[in-house]
Design an enzyme around this catalytic site. Structure first.
Site, PDB file in Angstrom:
ATOM      1  N   ARG A   1      -3.425  -0.697   5.333  1.00  0.00           N
ATOM      2  CA  ARG A   1      -4.002  -1.775   4.517  1.00  0.00           C
ATOM      3  C   ARG A   1      -3.087  -2.973   4.336  1.00  0.00           C
ATOM      4  NH1 ARG A   1      -5.155   2.115  -0.363  1.00  0.00           N
ATOM      5  NH2 ARG A   1      -3.300   3.017   0.613  1.00  0.00           N
TER       6      ARG A   1
ATOM      7  N   CYS B   1       0.867  -1.187   0.000  1.00  0.00           N
ATOM      8  CA  CYS B   1       0.000   0.000   0.000  1.00  0.00           C
ATOM      9  C   CYS B   1       0.897   1.228   0.000  1.00  0.00           C
ATOM     10  CB  CYS B   1      -0.980  -0.038   1.175  1.00  0.00           C
ATOM     11  SG  CYS B   1      -0.207  -0.043   2.810  1.00  0.00           S
TER      12      CYS B   1
ATOM     13  N   ASP C   1      -7.822   3.762   0.867  1.00  0.00           N
ATOM     14  CA  ASP C   1      -7.042   4.139   2.042  1.00  0.00           C
ATOM     15  C   ASP C   1      -7.969   4.562   3.200  1.00  0.00           C
ATOM     16  OD1 ASP C   1      -5.386   5.449   3.791  1.00  0.00           O
ATOM     17  OD2 ASP C   1      -4.800   7.023   2.382  1.00  0.00           O
TER      18      ASP C   1
HETATM   19  P1  4NP Z   1      -1.848   2.747   4.076  1.00  0.00           P
HETATM   20  O1  4NP Z   1      -2.519   4.094   4.649  1.00  0.00           O
HETATM   21  O2  4NP Z   1      -1.286   3.110   2.729  1.00  0.00           O
HETATM   22  O3  4NP Z   1      -3.020   1.814   3.972  1.00  0.00           O
HETATM   23  O4  4NP Z   1      -0.797   2.324   5.081  1.00  0.00           O
HETATM   24  C1  4NP Z   1      -1.835   5.301   4.754  1.00  0.00           C
HETATM   25  C2  4NP Z   1      -1.033   5.542   5.839  1.00  0.00           C
HETATM   26  C3  4NP Z   1      -0.378   6.768   5.948  1.00  0.00           C
HETATM   27  C4  4NP Z   1      -0.539   7.711   4.966  1.00  0.00           C
HETATM   28  C5  4NP Z   1      -1.347   7.462   3.871  1.00  0.00           C
HETATM   29  C6  4NP Z   1      -1.991   6.233   3.764  1.00  0.00           C
HETATM   30  N1  4NP Z   1       0.111   8.998   5.083  1.00  0.00           N
HETATM   31  O5  4NP Z   1      -0.132   9.855   4.237  1.00  0.00           O
HETATM   32  O6  4NP Z   1       0.895   9.177   6.011  1.00  0.00           O
END
Ligand code: 4NP
Length: 171
Positions: free
Chosen positions: A21, A15, A130
């Site tokens: 995720r 991700c 997300d």
């Molecule tokens: P992930 O979610 O891609 O599912 O781990 C996110 C976690 C952090 C961020 C964006 C998406 N961020 O912008 O810090």
């Protein structure tokens, strides 16, 4: 019955941050594989560097725990060149990260790259969105989605081994 070791898949979930995720997908898949007797290597990474070394988001840990899966010991890392050689399959959680993976892909990388939902009948080409700026219901929705995909992956790997192909047929 378990499979032959030479057909053992090595699965990498990807991700953006590797704190929401993809750690949930890693936990769901590891749990589903263990229950089904599928031998597989499992890991997860992010395409971004924001959360390297961090534990999963507390909401992701909590929802996984509610479902009997412990992901508290995982740590964020960013995708790297070796991942394209040691993984048999790399699954992006969404289309933006599929593009991000392709941007990191070295010439001659051997991993099969696909969108995670390509493994699920009727959901090919669909992103798992997300939940980072959402609430616990968004994390519950992600759990349902990654768990459904994990079950589909286990079924396919048990049937086809590490040659299983996801997404459009090879050209
Ligand atoms: P992930 O979610 O891609 O599912 O781990 C996110 C976690 C952090 C961020 C964006 C998406 N961020 O912008 O810090």
């Amino acid at each position: 019955m378990t499979q032959e070791s030479d057909s053992r898949p090595a699965v990498l979930f990807v991700c953006l941050g590797n704190i929401c995720r993809s750690p949930m997908a890693e936990g769901a898949f590891r749990s589903a594989a263990r229950k089904a007797g599928l031998e597989a290597k499992v890991d997860s990474v992010g395409t971004a560097s924001y959360h390297i070394g961090e534990s999963p988001d507390p909401r992701a840990i909590r929802i996984a725990r509610e479902n009997g899966v412990d992901i508290a010991g995982l740590f964020g890392r960013q995708i790297q060149r070796d991942d394209f050689y040691v993984s048999s399959h790399i699954f992006a959680l969404d289309k933006a990260n599929l593009q991000g993976i392709r941007a990191h892909e070295p010439r001659g990388g051997t991993a099969h790259v696909a969108l995670l939902n390509d493994a699920v009948d009727g959901l090919a080409g669909r992103s798992i969105e997300d939940p980072y700026h959402g609430d616990e219901d968004d994390f519950r929705r992600v759990w349902e989605e990654v768990n459904r995909a994990a079950g589909a992956l286990v079924d396919r790997f048990l049937a086809e081994g590490s040659d299983a192909h996801f997404g459009p047929p090879p050209q």
